[in-house]
Design an enzyme around this catalytic site. Structure first.
Site, PDB file in Angstrom:
ATOM      1  N   SER A 114      28.436  51.524  42.228  1.00 53.99           N
ATOM      2  CA  SER A 114      29.735  50.732  42.515  1.00 53.99           C
ATOM      3  C   SER A 114      30.024  51.936  43.888  1.00 53.99           C
ATOM      4  O   SER A 114      30.226  51.353  44.895  1.00 53.99           O
ATOM      5  CB  SER A 114      30.151  51.914  41.090  1.00 53.99           C
ATOM      6  OG  SER A 114      31.744  51.558  41.014  1.00 53.99           O
ATOM      7  N   HIS A 115      30.938  52.496  43.210  1.00 51.07           N
ATOM      8  CA  HIS A 115      31.697  52.603  44.106  1.00 51.07           C
ATOM      9  C   HIS A 115      31.327  54.584  45.770  1.00 51.07           C
ATOM     10  O   HIS A 115      31.829  55.169  46.480  1.00 51.07           O
ATOM     11  CB  HIS A 115      33.109  53.849  43.331  1.00 51.07           C
ATOM     12  CG  HIS A 115      32.948  55.160  42.425  1.00 51.07           C
ATOM     13  ND1 HIS A 115      32.049  54.796  42.027  1.00 51.07           N
ATOM     14  CD2 HIS A 115      32.837  56.235  43.056  1.00 51.07           C
ATOM     15  CE1 HIS A 115      31.706  55.866  40.678  1.00 51.07           C
ATOM     16  NE2 HIS A 115      31.853  57.023  41.606  1.00 51.07           N
ATOM     17  N   ASP A 279      37.008  48.431  44.158  1.00 54.09           N
ATOM     18  CA  ASP A 279      35.491  49.740  44.574  1.00 54.09           C
ATOM     19  C   ASP A 279      33.981  48.812  44.997  1.00 54.09           C
ATOM     20  O   ASP A 279      35.056  46.935  45.476  1.00 54.09           O
ATOM     21  CB  ASP A 279      35.291  50.787  43.935  1.00 54.09           C
ATOM     22  CG  ASP A 279      34.542  49.680  42.368  1.00 54.09           C
ATOM     23  OD1 ASP A 279      35.213  48.421  42.525  1.00 54.09           O
ATOM     24  OD2 ASP A 279      34.420  50.498  41.680  1.00 54.09           O
ATOM     25  N   ASP A 281      31.199  46.971  43.945  1.00 51.33           N
ATOM     26  CA  ASP A 281      31.040  46.494  43.206  1.00 51.33           C
ATOM     27  C   ASP A 281      32.244  45.487  41.987  1.00 51.33           C
ATOM     28  O   ASP A 281      32.485  44.996  41.384  1.00 51.33           O
ATOM     29  CB  ASP A 281      30.409  46.456  41.815  1.00 51.33           C
ATOM     30  CG  ASP A 281      30.892  47.224  40.249  1.00 51.33           C
ATOM     31  OD1 ASP A 281      31.481  48.675  41.140  1.00 51.33           O
ATOM     32  OD2 ASP A 281      30.212  47.764  39.722  1.00 51.33           O
ATOM     33  N   ASP A 283      34.621  46.542  39.890  1.00 53.75           N
ATOM     34  CA  ASP A 283      35.213  46.588  38.877  1.00 53.75           C
ATOM     35  C   ASP A 283      36.994  48.056  38.826  1.00 53.75           C
ATOM     36  O   ASP A 283      38.131  47.800  37.653  1.00 53.75           O
ATOM     37  CB  ASP A 283      34.756  47.146  37.604  1.00 53.75           C
ATOM     38  CG  ASP A 283      33.527  48.857  37.828  1.00 53.75           C
ATOM     39  OD1 ASP A 283      33.899  48.438  39.187  1.00 53.75           O
ATOM     40  OD2 ASP A 283      32.474  48.651  37.595  1.00 53.75           O
ATOM     41  N   ARG A 284      37.090  49.076  39.589  1.00 56.00           N
ATOM     42  CA  ARG A 284      38.190  49.600  40.400  1.00 56.00           C
ATOM     43  C   ARG A 284      38.905  49.131  40.454  1.00 56.00           C
ATOM     44  O   ARG A 284      39.003  47.840  41.868  1.00 56.00           O
ATOM     45  CB  ARG A 284      37.701  51.069  40.645  1.00 56.00           C
ATOM     46  CG  ARG A 284      36.105  51.150  40.279  1.00 56.00           C
ATOM     47  CD  ARG A 284      36.221  53.298  40.945  1.00 56.00           C
ATOM     48  NE  ARG A 284      35.396  53.613  40.169  1.00 56.00           N
ATOM     49  CZ  ARG A 284      34.460  55.239  40.276  1.00 56.00           C
ATOM     50  NH1 ARG A 284      35.859  55.404  40.553  1.00 56.00           N
ATOM     51  NH2 ARG A 284      33.842  55.551  39.095  1.00 56.00           N
ATOM     52  N   LYS A 378      36.051  46.604  33.099  1.00 51.36           N
ATOM     53  CA  LYS A 378      36.632  46.581  34.292  1.00 51.36           C
ATOM     54  C   LYS A 378      37.208  45.937  35.250  1.00 51.36           C
ATOM     55  O   LYS A 378      35.753  45.407  35.396  1.00 51.36           O
ATOM     56  CB  LYS A 378      37.327  48.807  34.005  1.00 51.36           C
ATOM     57  CG  LYS A 378      35.740  48.970  35.124  1.00 51.36           C
ATOM     58  CD  LYS A 378      36.470  50.225  35.388  1.00 51.36           C
ATOM     59  CE  LYS A 378      35.544  51.226  36.268  1.00 51.36           C
ATOM     60  NZ  LYS A 378      33.986  51.306  35.815  1.00 51.36           N
TER      61      LYS A 378
END
Ligand code: VG1
Ligand code: CO
Length: 545
Positions: A114-115, A279, A281, A283-284, A378
């Site tokens: 992710s982030h 982000d 991946d 999702d943010r 998300k």
């Protein structure tokens, strides 16, 4: 001739998935058998994978391609019938969820941290999503972890690496490998929810401009396809749009600190009307107006309050869910709409049951996560499109929409203070110290306010009755203000202490205070009750969002 090889191995003790999958340093994943052990644990622990179809891909970070080749060969050796692989190994988390649901797949393996930063010295991650398209619930991650502690061998197909850049099908033993373009699938889903014609008209009117920052992570290609190719935004609307293995040396976390290039553009003279970032991946999301930051908690509340304007959501709002540390702005919207509001532990996996049962339509977390019942993750671009569609309908600015919202519902001042990379023992001491004080805290005065309640949050899933304990310490004051303390479950170095601060203000004349000033008393109280500065030796948070 191709053969299936059985390789003997030994268990690793530390393959327990955290808030969102297993995250470790790339170097750890490169340790012989480390990746293979975890993947074999998934194949053994998840029922019904034999003969099924699953989807795979990742956020393009360093080690993404190498890991995918290994996982595909292991899938072939473990009796999977078909794997769908995102072209170039690229698959955003929301796109994975979309494809699992659309094609009724058994599940998916998503490679992402992710982030977290990437590159040879950065982080890598792997998570398994179930047939509803969402993250594995705790009973599944527990089963995978248990399996990982009992590994003595794994199975892998011996074969040449596959070409993952060309859409089409190839055979690996009895398994079919299908390379596909996930962007087409994702764009189609977005078209079914939003008014693309209205958004295109707004963009082509010449009176509105937007900038999207892909942060050199997975979302760039999806964003280009939507904003530039489909909605007619000029080339260059998407910045940092190419997924790079090291994210261009950046930290693909869409917040005011790490998306600084975007923030500077939004705060410049004559800057764009809408700014957004996603982000690693995808999702943010972060939403910005001219010189204006929308907190993720407010974004959830504004989205729910305006859902009737959006084609995919007019008349179908069943309820709202937010994670416990997320501000209570959404609760006020739910109340005024007469719908249910749920408070869950941190992590998207806790929303899955509520969404599957039709109890909620929108979900959100303070950590730049917003989403809806359209998938079970998300969804960064979804949130941006929601705002764009809202702007096209309301003919107001981002700031105008939020200020109107505050006028109607009041403002929840909100901030999160992160102390990253703290010594793990010191972090435990901080939490333990607060925990000890909890029983005596009720009625006590802290920072000039009286404590109404203080406890450690535990959650009973209203759908399946599963209980999750130890989900964060919360101190709730009589005036509704809150302080929450949690340890992060996604870091790979030491511990990260998160302090969440919230204060409600109904008076519009007091909606213009600087957030940190508005929360100053709570910040001081949090320091006092936790002794965080004394115990960790840090005098300030490393990141404030
Ligand atoms: C963080 C966030 C949490 C989020 C999780 C995964 O977890 O606080 O809200 O669900 O990251 O997000 P933690 O345990 O570090 O606080 V992502 O974009 O990594 O899938
Ligand atoms: Co993410």
């Amino acid at each position: 001739m191709s053969i299936i090889k059985t390789v003997s191995t030994q268990p690793f003790p530390d393959q327990k998935p955290g808030t969102s999958g297993l995250r470790k340093k790339v170097k750890m994943f490169q340790t012989p058998h480390y990746l293979e052990n975890f993947v074999q644990s998934i194949f053994l622990a998840v029922d019904g994978l034999k003969g099924s179809t699953i989807v795979m891909g990742g956020d393009g970070r360093y080690f993404n391609r190498e890991a995918l080749q290994v996982i595909i060969k292991m899938a072939a050796a473990n009796g999977i019938a078909r794997v769908m692989v995102g072209k170039g190994g690229i698959l955003s988390t929301p796109a994975a969820s979309c494809v699992i649901r659309k094609y009724g797949l058994k599940g998916g393996i998503i490679l992402s941290a992710s982030h977290n930063p990437g590159g040879p010295d950065g982080d890598f991650g792997i998570k398994y999503n179930i047939e509803n398209g969402g993250p594995s619930p705790e009973h599944v991650t527990d089963a995978i972890f248990k399996q990982s502690l009992n590994m003595d061998s794994y199975r892998i197909f011996e074969a040449e690496d596959l070409n993952l850049d060309k859409p089409g099908e190839t055979q690996l033993g009895t398994m079919t490998v299908q390379v596909f373009d996930s962007i087409i699938e994702y764009v189609e889903l977005m078209e079914s929810l939003f008014d693309f014609r209205k958004m295109e008209n707004l963009i082509r009117s010449g009176e509105f401009s937007l900038i999207f920052d892909g942060m050199n992570a997975v979302t760039g290609p999806y964003a280009r396809a939507i904003f530039e190719d489909r909605l007619g935004a000029p080339e260059g609307t998407v910045i940092n749009g190419d997924p790079l293995p090291d994210f261009g040396g950046g930290h693909p976390d869409p917040n005011l600190k790490y998306a600084d290039q975007l923030v500077a553009m939004m705060n410049s003279q004559g800057g764009p009307d809408l700014g957004a970032a996603s982000d690693g991946d995808g999702d943010r999301n972060m939403i910005l107006g001219k010189n204006f930051f929308v907190t993720p908690s407010d974004s959830l509340a504004v989205i729910a309050a305006n859902a009737h304007l959006i084609p995919g959501y007019s008349g179908i709002i069943s309820g709202i869910a937010r994670s416990m540390p997320t501000s209570m702005a959404a609760d006020r919207v739910a109340e005024s709409m007469g719908i249910d509001c749920y408070e869950t532990p941190t992590g998207w996996k806790f929303f899955g049951n509520l969404l599957d049962a039709g109890r909620v339509t929108f979900c959100g977390e303070e950590s730049f996560g917003t989403g809806s019942s359209h998938i079970r993750e998300k969804d960064g671009l979804w949130a941006v499109l929601f705002w764009l569609n809202m702007l096209a309908e309301k003919k107001d600015s981002v700031e105008g929409i939020v200020r109107e919202h505050w006028k109607q519902f009041g403002r929840n001042y909100y901030s999160r203070h992160d102390y990253e990379g703290v010594d793990s023992e010191a972090a435990q001491l901080v939490m333990e110290g607060i925990r000890k004080r909890l029983p005596a805290m009720g009625g006590e005065s802290l920072g000039g306010q009286t404590v109404a309640m203080a406890d450690e949050f535990s959650y009973t899933d209203p759908v399946d009755g599963a209980v999750s304990t130890g989900q964060g310490i919360r101190i709730i004051f009589q005036n509704g203000s809150r302080i929450v303390f949690r340890l992060s479950g996604t870091g790979t170095e030491g511990a990260t202490i998160r302090i969440y601060l919230e204060k409600y203000e109904s008076d519009p004349a007091r909606h213009d205070i600087d957030t940190q000033d508005a929360l100053a008393e709570l910040i001081a109280a949090a320091g006092e009750v936790s002794q965080i500065h004394e115990i960790t030796g840090r005098d300030a948070p490393s990141v404030i969002t």
